[in-house]
Design an enzyme around this catalytic site. Structure first.
Site, short mmCIF file in Angstrom:
data_model
loop_
_atom_site.label_atom_id
_atom_site.label_comp_id
_atom_site.label_asym_id
_atom_site.label_seq_id
_atom_site.Cartn_x
_atom_site.Cartn_y
_atom_site.Cartn_z
N SER A 1 0.88 -9.86 -0.50
CA SER A 1 0.61 -8.42 -0.47
C SER A 1 0.81 -7.77 0.89
O SER A 1 0.91 -6.54 0.97
CB SER A 1 -0.82 -8.15 -0.96
OG SER A 1 -1.76 -8.83 -0.16
N LYS B 1 0.80 -1.22 0.00
CA LYS B 1 0.00 0.00 0.00
C LYS B 1 0.84 1.28 0.00
O LYS B 1 0.38 2.35 -0.43
CB LYS B 1 -0.93 0.01 1.21
CG LYS B 1 -2.13 -0.92 1.10
CD LYS B 1 -3.16 -0.36 0.15
CE LYS B 1 -4.46 -1.14 0.22
NZ LYS B 1 -5.50 -0.57 -0.67
#
Length: 532
Positions: free
Chosen positions: A332, A79
């Site tokens: 992720s 992110k």
């Protein structure tokens, strides 16, 4: 771009615009996105992460499996790439005013660290149910935490209001072209490290990561397939593709909270509907099994959302009989709530179909236990719960180690041939979450009972609210609560006298917590319900 009011503006074209200058509002083409990815300034704060082979899993499934280690970023998540790219393009006036966002997880940390590096005030609105470890992580990175609302949507409403009232710029977690371009740098790194890839599996929440990677890969090497992966109970992209436009899911599961999004983004869907090759959905058990695979092969401790794409890779390989290919997936994130590990460990073997759970009724007489074990044969028993039921029979909850996916049916057939009443509970959510910890305790009389399963918010007053709304109309005859270190806890409750009451459903709806009727659960019928 997202305006200060929090409403999405048309897609932007930032590729040829210097940082800090206004960007035009014309929709971006795929070529525009390619240029934006190439110019994204992510490496001022993020790192190029390794593409690491998973050798044990590769041998097991007959393909070369490669993990893109975004858990190695400074905030242990991808992110940071998108958040920094968006904030790096703020005008001087916007930088002076500061930014605001709403997030309970990785995006919050990405915005906080970006703000610290750029000298920009970063206000992070987090739901009041957010675990303290995440709140403290954002504060340590320099973010100003505001706790508001019981869920993300309520926190976002508060963040949008703060943006409007104080002139802050709202930094969207996914539905912003600059955020998408920042995430797309992962796709560029994948091609730089291995241009022989056959397929790339990408987790999908709001779609920013998947859109960035897909549009980049399809511009440079369109023969590589990009497969989106979603949790079964948060499949907003699959729902949008079916409908032809973004739709809002009624409810999402928070197990993989990093991808627990009820509605795909407008801009991300515009890109994905023409660039994604396929979508696969996975269960919580399959995600848990993937967390274990990642630990076994790389010693990474992934958060559930971080393992979603690997779970999808394994399921896709199995369902399409794929062998001999080079397959990459995105690990992720690794911002795991430690308390979730217990749940993940419990479910990993079930998700890999290495354990079967069964309810079995055996006669209450001498030698019956020995006979039951002989019918099971030399199979390894992983769990065994026995409870005296009445003078004639007993009920057994048993876990058995499996060596193949077909063995569950073989075990059930063998037990039935042995004269036993049996139910396969391996796919029964109530059995796996509650009943395996509650074996025994049938009511002595018929209570006219109904059973319901709830998701309770992990917040002060949740139980008081539940009891206050229900009132004293029914006696609670069964109650079992489990917390897994997430934003919600799971509750199984029985209500005496509710079986014939037409107002029962309406009262439970009025509580406002997600619920489902569990009265027909085989596990409940075997172990908890009145047998008559």
């Amino acid at each position: 771009m997202v305006t200060q009011s929090g409403l999405e503006a048309p897609a932007l074209g930032p590729a040829d615009v210097p940082a800090g200058q206004p960007v035009p509002s014309a929709p971006m083409s795929a070529q525009d996105y390619l240029r934006a990815v190439l110019r994204a300034p992510v490496y001022e704060v993020a790192m190029k992460t390794p593409l690491e082979p998973m050798e044990r899993l590769s041998r097991r499934i007959g393909n070369t499996v490669l993990a893109k280690r975004e858990d190695r970023q400074p905030v242990h998540s991808f992110k940071l790439r998108g958040a920094y790219t968006r904030m790096r393009a703020l005008s001087q006036q916007e930088r002076a005013a500061g930014v605001v966002t709403a997030s309970a997880g990785n995006h919050a940390q990405g915005v906080a660290l970006s703000g610290a590096r750029l000298g920009v005030r970063a206000v992070i609105v987090m739901p009041i149910t957010t675990p303290s470890i995440k709140v403290e992580a954002v504060r340590q990175l320099g973010g100003e935490v505001v706790l508001a609302g019981n869920a993300f949507d309520e926190a976002k409403e508060h963040a949008v209001a703060l943006a409007a009232d104080h002139g802050l710029t709202y930094v969207a977690p996914f539905d912003d072209p600059l955020v998408i371009a920042g995430q797309g740098t992962i796709g560029l790194e994948l091609l730089q490290d291995d241009a022989r890839l056959d397929r790339v599996f990408v987790p999908v929440g709001g779609g920013g990561l998947a859109a960035g990677i897909a549009v980049l890969i399809k511009q440079l090497m369109p023969e590589i397939q990009v497969i989106g992966v979603e949790p079964e109970e948060s499949a907003c992209l699959a729902a949008a593709l079916t409908a032809g436009h973004p739709v809002t899911l009624d409810h999402v599961s928070l197990f993989a909270e990093g991808v627990a999004v009820a509605r795909i983004g407008e801009e991300t869907f515009r890109l994905l509907k023409s660039s994604i090759d396929d979508v696969v959905t996975v269960s919580s058990d399959e995600i848990s099994a993937a967390v274990k695979d990642l630990f076994d092969d790389t010693r990474a401790v992934a958060e559930p959302a971080g393992a979603v794409s690997l779970a999808g890779l394994k399921k896709y390989v199995r369902g399409h009989d794929i062998t001999g290919e080079r397959l990459a997936h995105i690990l992720s994130g690794a911002n795991l709530n430690f308390g979730s590990l217990r749940y993940i460990a419990e479910r990993a073997e079930l998700g890999e179909q290495r354990e079967g759970l069964f309810a079995v009724e055996i006669p209450e007489r001498a030698g019956s236990f020995l006979h039951f074990c002989r019918v099971l044969g030399r199979r390894m028993v992983t769990e065994f719960n026995y409870r005296y039921c009445d003078p004639d029979r007993a009920t057994v909850f048993v876990g058995v180690e499996l060596h193949s996916r077909e063995e569950r049916a073989d075990i059930a057939s063998a037990l039935r041939r042995g004269g036993y009443r049996v139910a396969d509970l391996s796919d029964d959510e109530n059995a796996k979450t509650h009943l395996r910890y509650m074996i025994g305790g049938r009511p002595p009389v018929d209570l006219g009972e109904r059973l319901a399963s709830f998701e309770f918010p992990e917040s002060p007053g949740a139980l008081v609210h539940f009891l206050s709304v229900l009132g004293s109309r029914w006696n609670i005859s069964l109650f079992h609560y489990r917390s897994f270190g997430m934003d919600t806890g799971r509750v199984l409750a029985g209500f005496a006298g509710a079986s014939a009451d037409p107002g029962f459903t309406g009262h439970l709806d009025a509580v406002g917590y997600p619920w489902s009727d569990a009265s027909d659960s085989p596990a409940y019928r075997f172990f908890q319900a009145d047998p008559r």
